[in-house]
Write a protein that holds these residues in place. Structure first.
Motif, PDB file in Angstrom:
ATOM      1  N   ILE A  23       3.461  38.385 -46.586  1.00 35.56           N
ATOM      2  CA  ILE A  23       4.303  37.395 -47.268  1.00 35.56           C
ATOM      3  C   ILE A  23       4.934  36.462 -46.236  1.00 35.56           C
ATOM      4  N   GLY A  24       5.359  37.035 -45.112  1.00 38.09           N
ATOM      5  CA  GLY A  24       5.933  36.228 -44.045  1.00 38.09           C
ATOM      6  C   GLY A  24       4.970  35.184 -43.532  1.00 38.09           C
ATOM      7  N   SER A  25       3.699  35.549 -43.452  1.00 43.10           N
ATOM      8  CA  SER A  25       2.681  34.592 -43.028  1.00 43.10           C
ATOM      9  C   SER A  25       2.454  33.521 -44.086  1.00 43.10           C
ATOM     10  N   ALA A  26       2.339  33.956 -45.348  1.00 42.77           N
ATOM     11  CA  ALA A  26       2.036  33.015 -46.438  1.00 42.77           C
ATOM     12  C   ALA A  26       3.189  32.051 -46.699  1.00 42.77           C
ATOM     13  N   VAL A  27       4.416  32.573 -46.697  1.00 53.41           N
ATOM     14  CA  VAL A  27       5.588  31.718 -46.955  1.00 53.41           C
ATOM     15  C   VAL A  27       5.936  30.984 -45.664  1.00 53.41           C
ATOM     16  N   GLY A  28       5.554  29.713 -45.623  1.00 52.20           N
ATOM     17  CA  GLY A  28       5.797  28.914 -44.430  1.00 52.20           C
ATOM     18  C   GLY A  28       6.363  27.552 -44.789  1.00 52.20           C
ATOM     19  N   LEU A  29       6.214  26.625 -43.879  1.00 50.86           N
ATOM     20  CA  LEU A  29       6.788  25.293 -44.074  1.00 50.86           C
ATOM     21  C   LEU A  29       6.204  24.592 -45.289  1.00 50.86           C
ATOM     22  N   GLY A  30       4.904  24.811 -45.554  1.00 55.97           N
ATOM     23  CA  GLY A  30       4.249  24.139 -46.680  1.00 55.97           C
ATOM     24  C   GLY A  30       4.840  24.497 -48.030  1.00 55.97           C
ATOM     25  N   ASN A  31       5.350  25.734 -48.162  1.00 53.35           N
ATOM     26  CA  ASN A  31       5.977  26.134 -49.428  1.00 53.35           C
ATOM     27  C   ASN A  31       7.203  25.288 -49.719  1.00 53.35           C
ATOM     28  N   ILE A  32       7.971  25.000 -48.676  1.00 50.48           N
ATOM     29  CA  ILE A  32       9.240  24.309 -48.847  1.00 50.48           C
ATOM     30  C   ILE A  32       9.054  22.807 -48.941  1.00 50.48           C
ATOM     31  N   TRP A  33       8.171  22.240 -48.104  1.00 45.63           N
ATOM     32  CA  TRP A  33       8.133  20.776 -48.091  1.00 45.63           C
ATOM     33  C   TRP A  33       6.852  20.170 -48.672  1.00 45.63           C
ATOM     34  N   ARG A  34       5.867  21.000 -49.024  1.00 41.14           N
ATOM     35  CA  ARG A  34       4.628  20.431 -49.564  1.00 41.14           C
ATOM     36  C   ARG A  34       4.505  20.634 -51.073  1.00 41.14           C
ATOM     37  N   PHE A  35       4.717  21.887 -51.525  1.00 34.62           N
ATOM     38  CA  PHE A  35       4.504  22.199 -52.938  1.00 34.62           C
ATOM     39  C   PHE A  35       5.333  21.335 -53.896  1.00 34.62           C
ATOM     40  N   PRO A  36       6.655  21.148 -53.664  1.00 32.74           N
ATOM     41  CA  PRO A  36       7.433  20.364 -54.636  1.00 32.74           C
ATOM     42  C   PRO A  36       6.874  18.969 -54.866  1.00 32.74           C
ATOM     43  N   TYR A  37       6.506  18.292 -53.776  1.00 36.82           N
ATOM     44  CA  TYR A  37       6.016  16.916 -53.924  1.00 36.82           C
ATOM     45  C   TYR A  37       4.620  16.885 -54.540  1.00 36.82           C
ATOM     46  N   VAL A  38       3.747  17.827 -54.146  1.00 40.64           N
ATOM     47  CA  VAL A  38       2.394  17.876 -54.725  1.00 40.64           C
ATOM     48  C   VAL A  38       2.482  18.074 -56.236  1.00 40.64           C
ATOM     49  N   THR A  39       3.397  18.954 -56.680  1.00 41.06           N
ATOM     50  CA  THR A  39       3.599  19.181 -58.113  1.00 41.06           C
ATOM     51  C   THR A  39       4.079  17.908 -58.798  1.00 41.06           C
ATOM     52  N   TYR A  40       5.101  17.287 -58.225  1.00 43.41           N
ATOM     53  CA  TYR A  40       5.678  16.066 -58.790  1.00 43.41           C
ATOM     54  C   TYR A  40       4.632  14.954 -58.892  1.00 43.41           C
ATOM     55  N   ASP A  41       3.792  14.852 -57.853  1.00 44.33           N
ATOM     56  CA  ASP A  41       2.835  13.744 -57.753  1.00 44.33           C
ATOM     57  C   ASP A  41       1.576  13.973 -58.576  1.00 44.33           C
ATOM     58  N   ASN A  42       1.418  15.180 -59.134  1.00 43.86           N
ATOM     59  CA  ASN A  42       0.166  15.504 -59.840  1.00 43.86           C
ATOM     60  C   ASN A  42       0.419  16.047 -61.244  1.00 43.86           C
ATOM     61  N   GLY A  43       1.267  15.373 -61.982  1.00 40.21           N
ATOM     62  CA  GLY A  43       1.449  15.726 -63.389  1.00 40.21           C
ATOM     63  C   GLY A  43       2.679  16.542 -63.700  1.00 40.21           C
ATOM     64  N   GLY A  44       3.539  16.771 -62.699  1.00 40.22           N
ATOM     65  CA  GLY A  44       4.779  17.504 -62.962  1.00 40.22           C
ATOM     66  C   GLY A  44       4.525  18.879 -63.535  1.00 40.22           C
ATOM     67  N   GLY A  45       5.188  19.195 -64.653  1.00 39.47           N
ATOM     68  CA  GLY A  45       5.046  20.507 -65.279  1.00 39.47           C
ATOM     69  C   GLY A  45       3.617  20.846 -65.639  1.00 39.47           C
ATOM     70  N   ALA A  46       2.809  19.819 -65.959  1.00 39.59           N
ATOM     71  CA  ALA A  46       1.408  20.054 -66.328  1.00 39.59           C
ATOM     72  C   ALA A  46       0.597  20.584 -65.144  1.00 39.59           C
ATOM     73  N   PHE A  47       1.086  20.295 -63.911  1.00 41.14           N
ATOM     74  CA  PHE A  47       0.370  20.734 -62.710  1.00 41.14           C
ATOM     75  C   PHE A  47       0.317  22.254 -62.602  1.00 41.14           C
ATOM     76  N   ILE A  48       1.261  22.944 -63.263  1.00 40.58           N
ATOM     77  CA  ILE A  48       1.282  24.409 -63.208  1.00 40.58           C
ATOM     78  C   ILE A  48      -0.028  24.984 -63.760  1.00 40.58           C
ATOM     79  N   ILE A  49      -0.662  24.275 -64.710  1.00 39.16           N
ATOM     80  CA  ILE A  49      -1.927  24.770 -65.289  1.00 39.16           C
ATOM     81  C   ILE A  49      -3.039  24.804 -64.240  1.00 39.16           C
ATOM     82  N   PRO A  50      -3.377  23.664 -63.593  1.00 38.92           N
ATOM     83  CA  PRO A  50      -4.413  23.750 -62.542  1.00 38.92           C
ATOM     84  C   PRO A  50      -3.989  24.618 -61.368  1.00 38.92           C
TER      85      PRO A  50
END
Length: 517
Positions: A23-50
Motif C-alpha cells: 500500500i505504501g508503494s501504491a499510495v504515492g504522489l499520483g494519488n494526491i495530485w493526479r487522480f482528482p484532476y483526471v476525474t474532474y477532467d473526464n466526466g466527473g462522477g461518471a468517470f467512476i464507471i470506467p
C-alpha cells in the motif's frame, strides 16, 4: 546446500507487513495530485464507471500477474521473467531500468515538498506562488540542458537520499515494513484531518459538485476510458518491477490474491479521499477569488506547488494546513521511493551476487549521485517532466504490453501463474482472469502505447526543444532498451538459478501438477 557468496534472501515477517509495504508503494504522489484532476477532467462522477471497469479488468489482474511472477520464482523482475521464459529476461531489466530513472526524479519532488512544509508556515511565496516556485525556488531557466546548481534544492535532495538508503539498509522487515507500518497510518490520519478541514471551508460544496457531478456523455469518448486505464495503471505500482520484487519476499504459503484485493481497494479508497479533500479546497479557492472551479483546477506539480500555496495564503489557518499537506506528500512519496529504489537493488544483487548492504550502497549510491547531479539544476524541472512523461507513458506501458505478449501469448505461462495463485490464495482466478489479462488488458495498453508514441513523435511534448525530449525522452528509453539486452547477456550465478528452480519446484501448484499433493 552450498555456501557461496549469494546473500540470504530477506522476507516479510507477516502478510500484514507486506500489505502495508505494498500500500505504501501504491499510495504515492499520483494519488494526491493526479487522480482528482483526471476525474474532474473526464466526466466527473461518471468517470467512476470506467475507473472501476479499469480497476477490475486491468489493475487487479495485472497486480495478480506481478504477484504470481515474483512469488513463484522468489526473484527480482529480471529473474522472474527469465524463469517464465529465457527470452523474457530483457523485459524484467527494462522494468528495472524504468524504476531506476523514476527514482532519480521522484526524490527531487519529495525534496521540494519537504521545503514547502516549512515555506507554508510563513507563506514564503508571498503573493505570487507560481513565480516563487519556478523563479525564486527552482530558478528555472528556459527549457534546455544546463548543469547550473540551485543550492536551495541540492541539500533537500541529498537528505531524501540519506533517509531512503538508511531505511533500505535496515532491511526488508526492519526497514521497509516497519517504516510503512508507521507512516501509512500516519499518512491516512493526517490526510483525513486535511479532508475534514477542507470540507468546512466556504465554497467546499461547489468544489465537490464540480468533481462529482456526472457527465455521462463523456462515457462515449474513448479518451475517457483510456484516461481511466492510465490512472489505474500508474497508481498501483504495476509493471515496473515493484510488486514482483515485493512478492518475492513473501513466505511460501501467503494469500496472494486476498492481499492484492486489499492493496488495490485501499489504493482506490485513498484516491477518492484525495479527490474529496483537493476539490473541497479548490472550491474554497474559487469562491475566494470569485472564479469558477474550472479556473483554479490543476493537476500534478501545478496543483501541489502553485495552486495549493495560493490556497494556503487565502484560508484561515493556512500555514498549518499547508504544513500538513506537504507532510502528506513527503510521507506518500517516501514510501513509494523506497519501493522504487529496491527494484534495481534486488535485481543487481541477484545478478552479481552482491551482499545486501553493498548492493544498497552501490546501486542506491549511483541513483543518488545521478539524482543529485541532474535534478537540483536550473533545468531540473524540464528534465524531470520529460523523464516522467516518457517513463510512465512509454516505459511502464510498453513493458506491460511486451511482458503480457511474451509471457502470456508466446510462453503460454498464464495457466501456470493461475495455478500458482489458486494453490495458496483465498480468491480464486480462472479463465476469466486469463482472457481479461491476455485480451482486454493487452489490447487497451497496446492502443495506449501506440497512441502515445505517435503523439510524442509528431507533436513533441510541452513545446520543449528537441534536445531535451531527444536526450531525456527518446534517448532515455533507447538507453534502457540497450542496457536491458546487455544485462541479459551476462550469465547468472549458478546458485541464483538453482535457488529460483528450487523455489518453483517447491511451490504448491507445481507439486500438485507432479502428483506430489
Amino acid at each position: 546446500m552450498s555456501s557461496t557468496a549469494t546473500p540470504q534472501r530477506e522476507v516479510f515477517a507477516t502478510r500484514g507487513a507486506f500489505i502495508f509495504a505494498a500500500i505504501g508503494s501504491a499510495v504515492g504522489l499520483g494519488n494526491i495530485w493526479r487522480f482528482p484532476y483526471v476525474t474532474y477532467d473526464n466526466g466527473g462522477g461518471a468517470f467512476i464507471i470506467p475507473y472501476l471497469v479499469a480497476l477490475l479488468t486491468a489493475g487487479i489482474p495485472l497486480l495478480f500477474f506481478d504477484y504470481a511472477m515474483g512469488h513463484r520464482s522468489r526473484g527480482s523482475a529480471p529473474l522472474a521473467f527469465r524463469m517464465a521464459t529465457k527470452v523474457a529476461e530483457p523485459i524484467g531489466w527494462f522494468q528495472t531500468g524504468v524504476a531506476f530513472v523514476i527514482g532519480i526524479y521522484y526524490a527531487a519532488i519529495i525534496g521540494w515538498a519537504g521545503c514547502y512544509m516549512f515555506f507554508s508556515l510563513n507563506k514564503a511565496w508571498g503573493d505570487d506562488a507560481t513565480g516563487f516556485f519556478t523563479g525564486t525556488f527552482l530558478h528555472a531557466a528556459d527549457p534546455g540542458v544546463s548543469f547550473e546548481f540551485v543550492p536551495g534544492i541540492l541539500i533537500p535532495v541529498i537528505l531524501v537520499w540519506i533517509v531512503t538508503l538508511g531505511i533500505l539498509l535496515l532491511g526488508v522487515q526492519n526497514g521497509i515494513a516497519r517504516f510503512s507500518k508507521i507512516f501509512i497510518p500516519l499518512l491516512v490520519i493526517l490526510f483525513l484531518a486535511l479532508v475534514i478541514r477542507a470540507l468546512f471551508l466556504p465554497g467546499a460544496a461547489e468544489g465537490l459538485n464540480a468533481l462529482f457531478t456526472p457527465d455521462f456523455a463523456a462515457l462515449a469518448d474513448p479518451a475517457v476510458w483510456i484516461a481511466a486505464y492510465g490512472q489505474i495503471f500508474f497508481s498501483l505500482s504495476i509493471a515496473f518491477g515493484i510488486m514482483i520484487t515485493y512478492a518475492s519476499y513473501l513466505k511460501r504459503k501467503t494469500n496472494l490474491t486476498g492481499s492484492g484485493l486489499v492493496v488495490a481497494f485501499s489504493n482506490s479508497a485513498f484516491e477518492i479521499l484525495a479527490g474529496i479533500g483537493v476539490f473541497a479546497a479548490l472550491g474554497f479557492m474559487a469562491s475566494t477569488q470569485g472564479a469558477e472551479v474550472s479556473d483554479v483546477a490543476d493537476s500534478g506539480i501545478g496543483l501541489a506547488f502553485m495552486a495549493f500555496p495560493t490556497l494556503i495564503s487565502e484560508m484561515p489557518g493556512g500555514g498549518l494546513f499547508g504544513f500538513a499537506f506537504f507532510a502528506c506528500l513527503v510521507f506518500a512519496g517516501l514510501t513509494s521511493l523506497i519501493s522504487i529504489v529496491q527494484v534495481p537493488i534486488q535485481a543487481l544483487r541477484e545478478k552479481f551476487s552482491l551482499g545486501n548492504k553493498s548492493s544498497i550502497l552501490i546501486v542506491g549510491g549511483v541513483m543518488a549521485l545521478i539524482s543529485i547531479l541532474l535534478m537540483p539544476t536550473v533545468t531540473g524541472l524540464y528534465v524531470l517532466d520529460t523523464i516522467d512523461a516518457w517513463a510512465n507513458n512509454l516505459g511502464i506501458v510498453g513493458a506491460a504490453v511486451v511482458g503480457l505478449i511474451v509471457v502470456g501469448w508466446f510462453a503460454r505461462k498464464l495457466p501456470v501463474l493461475r495455478n500458482h495463485l489458486n494453490a495458496i490464495s483465498s480468491f480464486k482466478v480462472g479463465w476469466f482472469w486469463m482472457i481479461i489479462l491476455g485480451g482486454v488488458t493487452t489490447l487497451v495498453l497496446a492502443y495506449m502505447l501506440i497512441h502515445q508514441i505517435i503523439l510524442y513523435a509528431t507533436e513533441g511534448y510541452e513545446e520543449y526543444p528537441a534536445n531535451v525530449t531527444g536526450i531525456f525522452g527518446w534517448g532515455m528509453i533507447g538507453l534502457l532498451i540497450v542496457a536491458s539486452i546487455v544485462l541479459s547477456l551476462i550469465k547468472w550465478p549458478k546458485k541464483t538459478l538453482e535457488d529460483a528452480d528450487a523455489a518453483i519446484a517447491d511451490s504448491v501448484a507445481e507439486k500438485e501438477l507432479k502428483g506430489e499433493h
